[in-house]
Write a protein that holds these residues in place. Structure first.
Motif, PDB file in Angstrom:
ATOM      1  N   THR A 352     -33.573 -26.024  -4.124  1.00 40.66           N
ATOM      2  CA  THR A 352     -34.202 -26.333  -5.404  1.00 40.66           C
ATOM      3  C   THR A 352     -33.331 -25.804  -6.530  1.00 40.66           C
ATOM      4  O   THR A 352     -32.461 -24.961  -6.317  1.00 40.66           O
ATOM      5  CB  THR A 352     -35.594 -25.682  -5.539  1.00 40.66           C
ATOM      6  N   PHE A 353     -33.551 -26.316  -7.735  1.00 43.04           N
ATOM      7  CA  PHE A 353     -32.975 -25.705  -8.932  1.00 43.04           C
ATOM      8  C   PHE A 353     -33.889 -26.002 -10.113  1.00 43.04           C
ATOM      9  O   PHE A 353     -34.640 -26.985 -10.103  1.00 43.04           O
ATOM     10  CB  PHE A 353     -31.534 -26.170  -9.195  1.00 43.04           C
ATOM     11  N   PRO A 354     -33.849 -25.149 -11.134  1.00 41.42           N
ATOM     12  CA  PRO A 354     -34.754 -25.334 -12.281  1.00 41.42           C
ATOM     13  C   PRO A 354     -34.272 -26.426 -13.228  1.00 41.42           C
ATOM     14  O   PRO A 354     -33.094 -26.759 -13.278  1.00 41.42           O
ATOM     15  CB  PRO A 354     -34.738 -23.970 -12.969  1.00 41.42           C
ATOM     16  N   ARG A 355     -35.242 -26.944 -13.999  1.00 38.79           N
ATOM     17  CA  ARG A 355     -34.969 -27.883 -15.070  1.00 38.79           C
ATOM     18  C   ARG A 355     -35.438 -27.269 -16.374  1.00 38.79           C
ATOM     19  O   ARG A 355     -36.310 -26.410 -16.392  1.00 38.79           O
ATOM     20  CB  ARG A 355     -35.703 -29.212 -14.839  1.00 38.79           C
ATOM     21  N   SER A 356     -34.860 -27.747 -17.481  1.00 39.71           N
ATOM     22  CA  SER A 356     -35.284 -27.236 -18.768  1.00 39.71           C
ATOM     23  C   SER A 356     -35.008 -28.275 -19.840  1.00 39.71           C
ATOM     24  O   SER A 356     -34.679 -29.432 -19.540  1.00 39.71           O
ATOM     25  CB  SER A 356     -34.570 -25.918 -19.091  1.00 39.71           C
ATOM     26  N   THR A 357     -35.133 -27.856 -21.093  1.00 44.77           N
ATOM     27  CA  THR A 357     -34.890 -28.704 -22.252  1.00 44.77           C
ATOM     28  C   THR A 357     -33.918 -27.991 -23.182  1.00 44.77           C
ATOM     29  O   THR A 357     -33.550 -26.827 -22.948  1.00 44.77           O
ATOM     30  CB  THR A 357     -36.201 -28.964 -23.005  1.00 44.77           C
ATOM     31  N   PHE A 358     -33.524 -28.663 -24.263  1.00 47.85           N
ATOM     32  CA  PHE A 358     -32.664 -27.991 -25.234  1.00 47.85           C
ATOM     33  C   PHE A 358     -33.421 -26.855 -25.928  1.00 47.85           C
ATOM     34  O   PHE A 358     -32.831 -25.826 -26.276  1.00 47.85           O
ATOM     35  CB  PHE A 358     -32.108 -28.990 -26.248  1.00 47.85           C
ATOM     36  N   ALA A 359     -34.732 -27.021 -26.095  1.00 48.00           N
ATOM     37  CA  ALA A 359     -35.521 -25.916 -26.641  1.00 48.00           C
ATOM     38  C   ALA A 359     -35.502 -24.730 -25.688  1.00 48.00           C
ATOM     39  O   ALA A 359     -35.409 -23.570 -26.112  1.00 48.00           O
ATOM     40  CB  ALA A 359     -36.950 -26.380 -26.899  1.00 48.00           C
ATOM     41  N   GLY A 360     -35.568 -25.011 -24.400  1.00 52.08           N
ATOM     42  CA  GLY A 360     -35.481 -23.942 -23.410  1.00 52.08           C
ATOM     43  C   GLY A 360     -34.134 -23.249 -23.431  1.00 52.08           C
ATOM     44  O   GLY A 360     -34.039 -22.024 -23.277  1.00 52.08           O
ATOM     45  N   LEU A 361     -33.077 -24.029 -23.634  1.00 57.19           N
ATOM     46  CA  LEU A 361     -31.738 -23.453 -23.740  1.00 57.19           C
ATOM     47  C   LEU A 361     -31.630 -22.571 -24.973  1.00 57.19           C
ATOM     48  O   LEU A 361     -31.076 -21.455 -24.925  1.00 57.19           O
ATOM     49  CB  LEU A 361     -30.699 -24.576 -23.783  1.00 57.19           C
ATOM     50  N   ALA A 362     -32.168 -23.048 -26.090  1.00 59.99           N
ATOM     51  CA  ALA A 362     -32.117 -22.259 -27.321  1.00 59.99           C
ATOM     52  C   ALA A 362     -32.903 -20.958 -27.176  1.00 59.99           C
ATOM     53  O   ALA A 362     -32.468 -19.892 -27.635  1.00 59.99           O
ATOM     54  CB  ALA A 362     -32.670 -23.084 -28.486  1.00 59.99           C
ATOM     55  N   GLU A 363     -34.031 -21.032 -26.501  1.00 60.63           N
ATOM     56  CA  GLU A 363     -34.846 -19.836 -26.298  1.00 60.63           C
ATOM     57  C   GLU A 363     -34.136 -18.835 -25.388  1.00 60.63           C
ATOM     58  O   GLU A 363     -34.189 -17.623 -25.615  1.00 60.63           O
ATOM     59  CB  GLU A 363     -36.202 -20.231 -25.708  1.00 60.63           C
ATOM     60  N   HIS A 364     -33.479 -19.356 -24.366  1.00 65.11           N
ATOM     61  CA  HIS A 364     -32.746 -18.493 -23.437  1.00 65.11           C
ATOM     62  C   HIS A 364     -31.542 -17.866 -24.110  1.00 65.11           C
ATOM     63  O   HIS A 364     -31.205 -16.697 -23.890  1.00 65.11           O
ATOM     64  CB  HIS A 364     -32.312 -19.303 -22.208  1.00 65.11           C
ATOM     65  N   GLY A 365     -30.856 -18.671 -24.963  1.00 63.77           N
ATOM     66  CA  GLY A 365     -29.621 -18.209 -25.590  1.00 63.77           C
ATOM     67  C   GLY A 365     -28.422 -18.562 -24.727  1.00 63.77           C
ATOM     68  O   GLY A 365     -28.523 -18.649 -23.497  1.00 63.77           O
ATOM     69  N   THR A 366     -27.318 -18.779 -25.378  1.00 61.50           N
ATOM     70  CA  THR A 366     -26.124 -19.231 -24.655  1.00 61.50           C
ATOM     71  C   THR A 366     -25.212 -18.095 -24.210  1.00 61.50           C
ATOM     72  O   THR A 366     -24.214 -18.347 -23.532  1.00 61.50           O
ATOM     73  CB  THR A 366     -25.322 -20.212 -25.535  1.00 61.50           C
ATOM     74  N   ASP A 367     -25.530 -16.865 -24.567  1.00 56.33           N
ATOM     75  CA  ASP A 367     -24.703 -15.734 -24.132  1.00 56.33           C
ATOM     76  C   ASP A 367     -24.829 -15.535 -22.629  1.00 56.33           C
ATOM     77  O   ASP A 367     -25.942 -15.526 -22.071  1.00 56.33           O
ATOM     78  CB  ASP A 367     -25.119 -14.444 -24.844  1.00 56.33           C
ATOM     79  N   GLY A 368     -23.701 -15.377 -21.958  1.00 52.40           N
ATOM     80  CA  GLY A 368     -23.695 -15.069 -20.532  1.00 52.40           C
ATOM     81  C   GLY A 368     -23.935 -16.243 -19.616  1.00 52.40           C
ATOM     82  O   GLY A 368     -24.062 -16.066 -18.401  1.00 52.40           O
ATOM     83  N   ILE A 369     -24.024 -17.454 -20.167  1.00 49.76           N
ATOM     84  CA  ILE A 369     -24.185 -18.645 -19.336  1.00 49.76           C
ATOM     85  C   ILE A 369     -23.105 -19.658 -19.699  1.00 49.76           C
ATOM     86  O   ILE A 369     -22.397 -19.508 -20.692  1.00 49.76           O
ATOM     87  CB  ILE A 369     -25.573 -19.293 -19.505  1.00 49.76           C
ATOM     88  N   ALA A 434     -30.712 -27.868 -14.866  1.00 52.89           N
ATOM     89  CA  ALA A 434     -30.531 -29.226 -15.387  1.00 52.89           C
ATOM     90  C   ALA A 434     -31.304 -29.373 -16.689  1.00 52.89           C
ATOM     91  O   ALA A 434     -32.528 -29.195 -16.724  1.00 52.89           O
ATOM     92  CB  ALA A 434     -31.019 -30.254 -14.372  1.00 52.89           C
ATOM     93  N   VAL A 435     -30.590 -29.665 -17.774  1.00 52.04           N
ATOM     94  CA  VAL A 435     -31.234 -29.894 -19.064  1.00 52.04           C
ATOM     95  C   VAL A 435     -31.648 -31.364 -19.115  1.00 52.04           C
ATOM     96  O   VAL A 435     -30.809 -32.252 -19.274  1.00 52.04           O
ATOM     97  CB  VAL A 435     -30.292 -29.545 -20.231  1.00 52.04           C
ATOM     98  N   ASP A 436     -32.932 -31.596 -18.960  1.00 47.19           N
ATOM     99  CA  ASP A 436     -33.453 -32.966 -18.892  1.00 47.19           C
ATOM    100  C   ASP A 436     -34.072 -33.289 -20.236  1.00 47.19           C
ATOM    101  O   ASP A 436     -35.282 -33.142 -20.452  1.00 47.19           O
ATOM    102  CB  ASP A 436     -34.482 -33.060 -17.776  1.00 47.19           C
ATOM    103  N   ASP A 437     -33.233 -33.734 -21.177  1.00 45.33           N
ATOM    104  CA  ASP A 437     -33.676 -33.885 -22.557  1.00 45.33           C
ATOM    105  C   ASP A 437     -32.710 -34.803 -23.294  1.00 45.33           C
ATOM    106  O   ASP A 437     -31.552 -34.959 -22.889  1.00 45.33           O
ATOM    107  CB  ASP A 437     -33.687 -32.502 -23.229  1.00 45.33           C
ATOM    108  N   GLY A 438     -33.175 -35.391 -24.375  1.00 38.48           N
ATOM    109  CA  GLY A 438     -32.314 -36.194 -25.232  1.00 38.48           C
ATOM    110  C   GLY A 438     -31.471 -35.303 -26.123  1.00 38.48           C
ATOM    111  O   GLY A 438     -31.974 -34.314 -26.681  1.00 38.48           O
ATOM    112  N   PHE A 439     -30.199 -35.651 -26.283  1.00 40.91           N
ATOM    113  CA  PHE A 439     -29.303 -34.766 -27.028  1.00 40.91           C
ATOM    114  C   PHE A 439     -29.716 -34.606 -28.486  1.00 40.91           C
ATOM    115  O   PHE A 439     -29.394 -33.597 -29.126  1.00 40.91           O
ATOM    116  CB  PHE A 439     -27.850 -35.268 -26.943  1.00 40.91           C
ATOM    117  N   ASP A 440     -30.443 -35.563 -29.022  1.00 36.88           N
ATOM    118  CA  ASP A 440     -30.916 -35.446 -30.400  1.00 36.88           C
ATOM    119  C   ASP A 440     -31.777 -34.204 -30.597  1.00 36.88           C
ATOM    120  O   ASP A 440     -31.904 -33.696 -31.721  1.00 36.88           O
ATOM    121  CB  ASP A 440     -31.718 -36.686 -30.800  1.00 36.88           C
ATOM    122  N   ALA A 441     -32.343 -33.706 -29.495  1.00 38.27           N
ATOM    123  CA  ALA A 441     -33.220 -32.536 -29.589  1.00 38.27           C
ATOM    124  C   ALA A 441     -32.447 -31.227 -29.682  1.00 38.27           C
ATOM    125  O   ALA A 441     -33.038 -30.186 -29.988  1.00 38.27           O
ATOM    126  CB  ALA A 441     -34.158 -32.490 -28.384  1.00 38.27           C
TER     127      ALA A 441
END
Length: 452
Positions: A352-369, A434-441
């Motif tokens: 398995t692996f997790p899925r998320s959105t661009f909002a989820g990415l922003a909440e997580h932050g891009t440091d260290g990934i 996997a970021v399952d989201d439209g890039f406009d978001a």
């Protein structure tokens, strides 16, 4: 009275046509699985008297040769195309009678290929439609770089001239009916709108509104990578494709699936990307049956590599087989239907692996990934997440080693390609989201998006 039926193959982004009168009809650029063409003829109560090709296709395997054999139709192929089978060569200005008062006239329109030929359908001598193949498309033209790199600029100039010839010779109300331009990578851009005429193209097509030098510079600058499988389509079509075999593949049990994975073969899960992320056979790849499976699987898989298909149902498997024969992937090595629990040995775990959105990415932050962008070059240039790594999806299998260490958040423009990429990374043992989201978001979520 005449008719024109359109056969739309969304998976490959192409259209094919059946046109005729009361008794007979012509099939234009038919697909490998031509049963839809036969069905259209049966509904109309007509006999297919002619099958025509606008060019030797680079993005799919034609059904023209076999359709002509099955129906007894005359098979017309541009005279300049080098082929290994019997056909009737067509030259500029040749005409054939399709039905009473209905004829087809060949018009040389080089550019997509050197031998490209369009066909003008005339009723009582008056043009009513032009089957333009890969020449004049909706708002654009077919790409000129699929034959030989040294010919690309020459063919780009020929595209401009061919477009102008069609515009000069045909009335404005003539329908323009291309084969490419609805998602096919044979198009230099994608169609805007569903229908067009010569008059509409005169006002909106760069080939008809720009001078030749400006047009060529723009056209060549916008060309992107050619799908790898295209290299195999032209030779297959020139040699004469074999009939299709759509009978179900041999059934693979869990042990055989494991053995094929261990042997380095491709095991492809056809389920949707949400279901795949929630549980799949470790080492398998996800190419959704409802996505552009033919384009992306044929582009990414090493040509000739055995492939085993895993599907939810026999219907999903059959639909995928049909898509794949269109690009020369004729017989899966094996297949299984059901659920992923049935595809692994008893006691083995599903991956398995997790899925998320661009909002989820922003909440997580891009440091260290690692943020991995798998879109095309032009998409990225129009806007990308600051600090992201860029590897187009079709390059990823050979460039997995270039993905930096760490958890990989992978995205595309809408989610489908990210799902493919996530499965490739997961199979390689990487931690992936996997970021399952439209890039406009992305920008709306607060992520920094830059251009260039």
């Amino acid at each position: 009275m005449f008719f024109i039926d359109t056969i739309d193959l969304e998976g490959l982004g192409n259209r094919h046509y059946l046109a005729g009168g009361r008794e007979t009809a012509v099939a234009v650029d038919p697909p490998r699985d031509f049963d839809q063409v036969l069905a259209a003829a049966a509904r109309r109560g007509v006999r297919i008297s002619h099958v025509v090709e606008t060019h030797i296709h680079n993005d799919y395997v034609t059904g023209g040769l076999e359709l002509a054999r099955v129906t007894g139709a005359v098979y017309l192929v541009p005279a300049g195309a080098r082929v290994s089978f019997a056909r009737v060569p067509v030259a500029d200005g040749d005409t054939v009678t399709v039905d009473s008062g209905l004829e087809l006239r060949a018009v040389a329109t080089p550019g997509h290929t050197p031998h490209h030929t369009s066909y003008v359908l005339r009723e009582q001598g008056q043009p009513v439609a032009a089957f333009t193949g890969g020449s004049l498309l909706i708002g654009t033209v077919g790409r000129p770089d699929l034959v030989e790199p040294r010919l690309t600029e020459q063919l780009a100039r020929a595209q401009h001239a061919s477009a102008h010839r069609l515009a000069a010779e045909l009335p404005d109300e003539t329908a323009v009916l291309p084969t490419h331009g609805f998602g096919s990578f044979c198009s230099s851009a994608q169609a805007e709108g569903d229908a067009t005429t010569i008059g509409k193209e005169k006002s909106g097509n760069a080939a008809l509104t720009q001078d030749v030098d400006s047009f060529v510079v723009r056209l060549l600058a916008e060309l992107e990578d050619v799908p790898a499988y295209y290299a195999h389509m032209g030779p297959a079509n020139a040699a004469g494709p074999a009939p299709v075999d759509l009978t179900p593949p041999a059934v693979a049990d869990a042990d055989e699936i494991a053995a094929r994975l261990a042997a380095g073969e491709w095991v492809v899960d056809l389920r949707n990307r949400v279901a795949f992320a929630e549980g799949h056979v470790a080492g398998s790849f996800n190419f959704e049956a409802d996505g552009k499976i033919a384009t992306y699987l044929a582009w990414l898989i090493p040509w000739g590599k055995p492939v085993t298909l895993l599907a939810e149902s026999p219907e999903q498997l059959a639909a995928a087989q049909r898509e794949l024969v269109r690009v020369g992937i004729d017989r899966p090595a094996a297949a299984a239907t059901g659920t992923p629990r049935e595809w692994v040995a008893e006691g083995d775990s599903l991956a398995t692996f997790p899925r998320s959105t661009f909002a989820g990415l922003a909440e997580h932050g891009t440091d260290g990934i690692v943020v991995l962008d798998v879109r095309r070059d032009s998409e990225r240039a129009a806007g990308h997440i600051a600090g992201s790594v860029h590897i187009p999806i079709h390059q990823l299998p050979k460039r997995l080693g270039e993905v930096p260490a760490g958890t990989v958040w992978v995205h595309c423009a809408g989610g489908m390609r990210a799902g493919i990429a996530a499965s490739l990374l997961d199979a390689a043992g990487r931690d992936v989201v996997a970021v399952d989201d439209g890039f406009d978001a992305a920008q709306d979520a607060g992520l920094t998006v830059v251009t260039g």
